[in-house]
Motif scaffolding. Structure first.
Motif, PDB file in Angstrom:
ATOM      1  N   VAL A   1      24.462 -32.457  -6.060  1.00  0.00           N
ATOM      2  CA  VAL A   1      24.836 -33.792  -7.079  1.00  0.00           C
ATOM      3  C   VAL A   1      25.539 -33.094  -8.112  1.00  0.00           C
ATOM      4  CG1 VAL A   1      22.515 -33.260  -8.122  1.00  0.00           C
ATOM      5  CG2 VAL A   1      23.654 -35.488  -8.309  1.00  0.00           C
ATOM      6  N   ALA A   2      26.520 -33.963  -8.328  1.00  0.00           N
ATOM      7  CA  ALA A   2      27.244 -33.748  -9.542  1.00  0.00           C
ATOM      8  C   ALA A   2      27.271 -34.652 -10.653  1.00  0.00           C
ATOM      9  CB  ALA A   2      28.860 -33.571  -9.194  1.00  0.00           C
TER      10      ALA A   2
ATOM     11  N   THR B   1      33.141 -27.276   1.465  1.00  0.00           N
ATOM     12  CA  THR B   1      33.075 -28.564   0.762  1.00  0.00           C
ATOM     13  C   THR B   1      32.098 -28.658  -0.324  1.00  0.00           C
ATOM     14  OG1 THR B   1      33.096 -29.263   3.059  1.00  0.00           O
ATOM     15  CG2 THR B   1      32.227 -31.061   1.584  1.00  0.00           C
ATOM     16  N   LEU B   2      31.315 -27.950  -0.296  1.00  0.00           N
ATOM     17  CA  LEU B   2      30.034 -27.871  -1.617  1.00  0.00           C
ATOM     18  C   LEU B   2      30.781 -27.490  -2.776  1.00  0.00           C
ATOM     19  CD1 LEU B   2      26.990 -28.180  -1.904  1.00  0.00           C
ATOM     20  CD2 LEU B   2      27.039 -25.415  -1.851  1.00  0.00           C
ATOM     21  N   TYR B   3      31.592 -26.405  -2.611  1.00  0.00           N
ATOM     22  CA  TYR B   3      32.399 -25.981  -4.022  1.00  0.00           C
ATOM     23  C   TYR B   3      33.363 -26.887  -4.228  1.00  0.00           C
ATOM     24  CZ  TYR B   3      32.632 -22.445  -7.317  1.00  0.00           C
ATOM     25  OH  TYR B   3      32.698 -21.674  -8.830  1.00  0.00           O
ATOM     26  N   LYS B   4      33.831 -27.671  -3.382  1.00  0.00           N
ATOM     27  CA  LYS B   4      34.957 -28.586  -3.582  1.00  0.00           C
ATOM     28  C   LYS B   4      34.548 -29.722  -4.375  1.00  0.00           C
ATOM     29  CE  LYS B   4      38.102 -29.655  -0.658  1.00  0.00           C
ATOM     30  NZ  LYS B   4      38.712 -30.127   0.543  1.00  0.00           N
ATOM     31  N   LEU B   5      33.029 -29.933  -4.234  1.00  0.00           N
ATOM     32  CA  LEU B   5      32.413 -31.061  -5.350  1.00  0.00           C
ATOM     33  C   LEU B   5      32.548 -30.541  -6.541  1.00  0.00           C
ATOM     34  CD1 LEU B   5      30.622 -33.593  -5.445  1.00  0.00           C
ATOM     35  CD2 LEU B   5      28.871 -31.945  -5.156  1.00  0.00           C
ATOM     36  N   ALA B   6      32.115 -29.312  -6.739  1.00  0.00           N
ATOM     37  CA  ALA B   6      32.018 -29.054  -8.257  1.00  0.00           C
ATOM     38  C   ALA B   6      33.464 -28.828  -8.858  1.00  0.00           C
ATOM     39  CB  ALA B   6      31.580 -27.538  -8.277  1.00  0.00           C
TER      40      ALA B   6
ATOM     41  N   GLY C   1      25.646 -43.341 -11.611  1.00  0.00           N
ATOM     42  CA  GLY C   1      26.704 -42.874 -12.575  1.00  0.00           C
ATOM     43  C   GLY C   1      27.094 -41.577 -12.203  1.00  0.00           C
ATOM     44  N   HIS C   2      26.292 -40.749 -11.112  1.00  0.00           N
ATOM     45  CA  HIS C   2      26.562 -39.419 -10.665  1.00  0.00           C
ATOM     46  C   HIS C   2      26.906 -39.263  -9.380  1.00  0.00           C
ATOM     47  CE1 HIS C   2      22.025 -40.045  -9.745  1.00  0.00           C
ATOM     48  NE2 HIS C   2      22.278 -39.125  -8.837  1.00  0.00           N
ATOM     49  N   ILE C   3      27.354 -38.149  -8.642  1.00  0.00           N
ATOM     50  CA  ILE C   3      28.117 -37.895  -7.430  1.00  0.00           C
ATOM     51  C   ILE C   3      26.912 -37.274  -6.702  1.00  0.00           C
ATOM     52  CG2 ILE C   3      30.180 -37.326  -6.131  1.00  0.00           C
ATOM     53  CD1 ILE C   3      30.586 -39.719  -8.094  1.00  0.00           C
ATOM     54  N   LEU C   4      26.632 -37.840  -5.447  1.00  0.00           N
ATOM     55  CA  LEU C   4      26.078 -37.270  -4.407  1.00  0.00           C
ATOM     56  C   LEU C   4      27.041 -36.693  -3.305  1.00  0.00           C
ATOM     57  CD1 LEU C   4      22.939 -39.325  -3.839  1.00  0.00           C
ATOM     58  CD2 LEU C   4      22.876 -36.868  -4.583  1.00  0.00           C
ATOM     59  N   LEU C   5      26.655 -35.550  -2.706  1.00  0.00           N
ATOM     60  CA  LEU C   5      27.278 -34.900  -1.616  1.00  0.00           C
ATOM     61  C   LEU C   5      26.382 -34.994  -0.496  1.00  0.00           C
ATOM     62  CD1 LEU C   5      29.552 -33.612  -0.096  1.00  0.00           C
ATOM     63  CD2 LEU C   5      28.634 -31.491  -0.728  1.00  0.00           C
ATOM     64  N   LEU C   6      26.574 -35.767   0.565  1.00  0.00           N
ATOM     65  CA  LEU C   6      25.664 -35.882   1.732  1.00  0.00           C
ATOM     66  C   LEU C   6      26.314 -35.437   3.042  1.00  0.00           C
ATOM     67  CD1 LEU C   6      25.545 -39.020  -0.077  1.00  0.00           C
ATOM     68  CD2 LEU C   6      23.433 -38.927   0.864  1.00  0.00           C
ATOM     69  N   TRP C   7      25.228 -35.199   3.747  1.00  0.00           N
ATOM     70  CA  TRP C   7      25.715 -34.540   5.311  1.00  0.00           C
ATOM     71  C   TRP C   7      24.921 -35.448   6.191  1.00  0.00           C
ATOM     72  CZ3 TRP C   7      23.031 -31.978   9.235  1.00  0.00           C
ATOM     73  CH2 TRP C   7      24.123 -31.419  10.241  1.00  0.00           C
TER      74      TRP C   7
ATOM     75  N   VAL D   1      33.380 -42.747  -8.266  1.00  0.00           N
ATOM     76  CA  VAL D   1      33.582 -42.155  -6.982  1.00  0.00           C
ATOM     77  C   VAL D   1      34.738 -42.319  -6.136  1.00  0.00           C
ATOM     78  CG1 VAL D   1      32.454 -44.024  -5.426  1.00  0.00           C
ATOM     79  CG2 VAL D   1      32.120 -41.635  -4.725  1.00  0.00           C
ATOM     80  N   ASP D   2      35.510 -43.502  -6.343  1.00  0.00           N
ATOM     81  CA  ASP D   2      36.876 -43.783  -6.089  1.00  0.00           C
ATOM     82  C   ASP D   2      37.775 -43.021  -6.135  1.00  0.00           C
ATOM     83  OD1 ASP D   2      35.512 -45.751  -4.219  1.00  0.00           O
ATOM     84  OD2 ASP D   2      36.040 -47.388  -5.462  1.00  0.00           O
ATOM     85  N   LYS D   3      37.862 -42.462  -7.566  1.00  0.00           N
ATOM     86  CA  LYS D   3      38.730 -41.587  -7.971  1.00  0.00           C
ATOM     87  C   LYS D   3      38.606 -40.315  -7.535  1.00  0.00           C
ATOM     88  CE  LYS D   3      39.748 -41.839 -12.482  1.00  0.00           C
ATOM     89  NZ  LYS D   3      39.683 -41.706 -13.949  1.00  0.00           N
ATOM     90  N   LEU D   4      37.355 -39.861  -7.522  1.00  0.00           N
ATOM     91  CA  LEU D   4      36.963 -38.718  -7.134  1.00  0.00           C
ATOM     92  C   LEU D   4      37.341 -38.307  -5.440  1.00  0.00           C
ATOM     93  CD1 LEU D   4      35.265 -38.597  -9.624  1.00  0.00           C
ATOM     94  CD2 LEU D   4      33.786 -36.906  -8.565  1.00  0.00           C
ATOM     95  N   LYS D   5      37.144 -39.546  -4.568  1.00  0.00           N
ATOM     96  CA  LYS D   5      37.329 -39.245  -3.043  1.00  0.00           C
ATOM     97  C   LYS D   5      38.884 -39.001  -3.057  1.00  0.00           C
ATOM     98  CE  LYS D   5      33.724 -42.410  -1.387  1.00  0.00           C
ATOM     99  NZ  LYS D   5      33.431 -43.711  -0.646  1.00  0.00           N
ATOM    100  N   ILE D   6      39.881 -39.739  -3.796  1.00  0.00           N
ATOM    101  CA  ILE D   6      41.170 -39.277  -3.613  1.00  0.00           C
ATOM    102  C   ILE D   6      41.673 -37.879  -3.795  1.00  0.00           C
ATOM    103  CG2 ILE D   6      43.629 -39.776  -4.590  1.00  0.00           C
ATOM    104  CD1 ILE D   6      42.537 -42.486  -5.379  1.00  0.00           C
ATOM    105  N   ASP D   7      41.060 -37.069  -4.967  1.00  0.00           N
ATOM    106  CA  ASP D   7      41.411 -35.728  -4.965  1.00  0.00           C
ATOM    107  C   ASP D   7      40.345 -34.854  -4.016  1.00  0.00           C
ATOM    108  OD1 ASP D   7      43.057 -36.125  -6.831  1.00  0.00           O
ATOM    109  OD2 ASP D   7      41.873 -35.890  -8.601  1.00  0.00           O
ATOM    110  N   PHE D   8      39.389 -35.227  -3.620  1.00  0.00           N
ATOM    111  CA  PHE D   8      38.320 -34.460  -3.051  1.00  0.00           C
ATOM    112  C   PHE D   8      38.959 -34.424  -1.239  1.00  0.00           C
ATOM    113  CE2 PHE D   8      34.193 -33.030  -2.851  1.00  0.00           C
ATOM    114  CZ  PHE D   8      33.626 -32.971  -1.635  1.00  0.00           C
ATOM    115  N   GLY D   9      39.735 -35.459  -0.909  1.00  0.00           N
ATOM    116  CA  GLY D   9      40.347 -35.266   0.313  1.00  0.00           C
ATOM    117  C   GLY D   9      39.310 -35.298   1.402  1.00  0.00           C
ATOM    118  N   LEU D  10      38.423 -36.363   1.550  1.00  0.00           N
ATOM    119  CA  LEU D  10      37.097 -36.020   2.350  1.00  0.00           C
ATOM    120  C   LEU D  10      37.549 -36.491   3.699  1.00  0.00           C
ATOM    121  CD1 LEU D  10      34.406 -35.230   2.093  1.00  0.00           C
ATOM    122  CD2 LEU D  10      33.703 -37.471   1.616  1.00  0.00           C
TER     123      LEU D  10
END
Length: 432
Positions: free
Chosen positions: A416-417, A150-155, A403-409, A382-391
């Motif tokens: 952060v990206a 998941t971490l690298y998928k964000l990148a 304006g930046h993207i956070l990955l949270l658990w 973030v909505d566009k990224l969620k589609i490709d992220f397949g979260l």
């Protein structure tokens, strides 16, 4: 084990078993179990002192009541901190005893990942105490690619969106300069094939991969070269193991033409430049000279760069505990990441000076530094990224913040990206 170390270890174990809550010590434990006369023990609210004529010295525990109080939810971090203080004070016998306590308490932890985190921190403290070098040698087994975590998928997803957004039909060439923990050609190949279909005029693609050396074997470099053959693109692979390597690598790069899109991609690498004075400024200046169209930065979201060891250890333990727990969802891909972050913990705790290259900082610190270098952020949706992220994972989520993207658990920020651009004119030389 010395007599002093044995007494400390036994004393700590007895206190832990007795359920001591920070109140006055039960003297019979010291007398019957440890054979310490009452006259040799002085307890005050500020701490405990044990006097021993044989040592002709005092053994003082200034914050023992904080360490072993069962009312605390997590005593292990406190013991780790006390161990670090003992090491810094040159009291290695005390540190050895505390490490034995840590090992005992860690074995009782229900979570396998919690046990591992404690083990890795204790391991790092031992390396610091006894100056064991190198901090962590490279594994002798061949490097194996793991399924995408998941971490690298964000990148990957952030990089792909940044590249797509920067392209238009007028560009003929694409140059991706990729600084990553690990480079896997096939992941970039899927993106490039899609870009060629979408932008029919894209004539050439150059990927410059600059990665860490994660294994004594280099078969993976050859495999990447083999994969790139016959695919109408050029692949260059370079290895960087120090801030100097990173500076030297990027200094050799040139922009070739006006119709070339240059993307600089930093995946968990940029923070290493902070270990060397001036390296960050040199590299960001070179990125500006290249006229990079975008710069993508993905980093862990934490502040683990304090010059004070105790503070750094406390902050890093608070970060890596949930971080390693989050790897449980990526069970199939945990081998590479566990190895990498074990080494990272070792560097954060065991090393100082230029040897401490894992100087992880928060996004707020990065934002200030990058903006001062003349870059401005490119807002991400973030909505566009969620589609490709397949979260579709249960406990992870991504969200947009300024304006930046956070990955949270479980609501805890892991990484952060962000995407950046420089508005100055590109500098192209026609070289390589």
């Amino acid at each position: 084990m010395s007599a002093k170390a044995t007494l400390i270890q036994t004393f700590l174990k007895k206190l832990n078993r007795s359920g001591w809550n920070g109140g006055p010590i039960e003297w019979h434990y010291l007398q019957s179990e440890l054979q310490v006369p009452r006259r040799n023990v002085c307890w005050k609210q500020t701490g405990l002192t044990i006097r021993n004529e044989e040592w002709k010295s005092h053994l003082r525990f200034d914050s023992l009541h904080q360490i072993l109080s069962p009312s605390m939810a997590a005593p292990l971090p406190c013991i780790l901190m006390e161990c670090a203080k003992a090491i810094e004070g040159g009291r290695l016998d005390v540190a050895d005893s505390l490490l034995a306590v840590i090992q005992s308490l860690a074995s009782k932890e229900e979570s396998i990942w919690r046990r591992k985190v404690v083990k890795y921190f204790a391991e790092a403290l031992v390396r610091r105490a006894y100056g064991i070098r190198p901090p962590f040698p490279l594994p002798s087994l061949p490097f194996l690619y793991e399924p995408e975590a998941t971490l690298y998928k964000l990148a990957r997803v952030t990089s792909e969106h940044g590249i797509v957004d920067s392209l238009n039909s007028g560009y003929k060439r694409l140059h991706i300069i990729d600084f990553s923990i690990v480079f896997q050609f096939w992941r970039w190949n899927y993106l490039i094939e899609g870009l060629k279909r979408q932008y029919g005029g894209l004539q050439s693609v150059l990927i410059t991969s600059i990665t860490l050396k994660l294994s004594k074997h280099t078969d993976y470099l050859r495999e990447n070269r083999e994969c790139a053959k016959g695919r109408n693109l050029e692949l260059r692979q370079l290895i960087c193991n120090s801030p100097d390597d990173i500076v030297n690598c990027i200094s050799k790069l040139r922009r070739k033409s006006e119709d070339e899109v240059v993307v600089v991609n930093w995946n968990f690498i940029l923070h290493k430049l902070l270990a060397q004075d001036g390296a960050m400024e040199q590299v960001l200046s070179k990125v500006k000279d290249l006229g990079a169209d975008i710069m993508v930065i993905v980093e862990q979201e934490a502040n683990l760069n304090s010059p004070d060891l105790s503070e750094r250890l406390e902050q890093s333990f608070q970060y890596y505990s949930p971080f390693f727990e989050s790897l449980e969802e990526d069970y199939d891909s945990d081998v590479l990441w566990e190895m990498y972050f074990r080494r990272q913990i070792g560097n954060v705790v065991a090393c100082e000076g230029v040897d401490r290259v894992e100087r992880i900082e928060s996004f707020a610190q990065w934002k200030n530094r990058i903006c001062q270098a003349g870059f401005c952020p490119v807002p991400q949706q973030v909505d566009k990224l969620k589609i490709d992220f397949g979260l579709n994972l249960v406990d992870h989520r991504i969200e947009e913040k300024e304006g930046h993207i956070l990955l949270l658990w479980h609501g805890f920020p892991l990484a952060v990206a962000s995407v950046w651009k420089f508005t100055g004119p590109p500098q192209f030389s026609g070289g390589e």
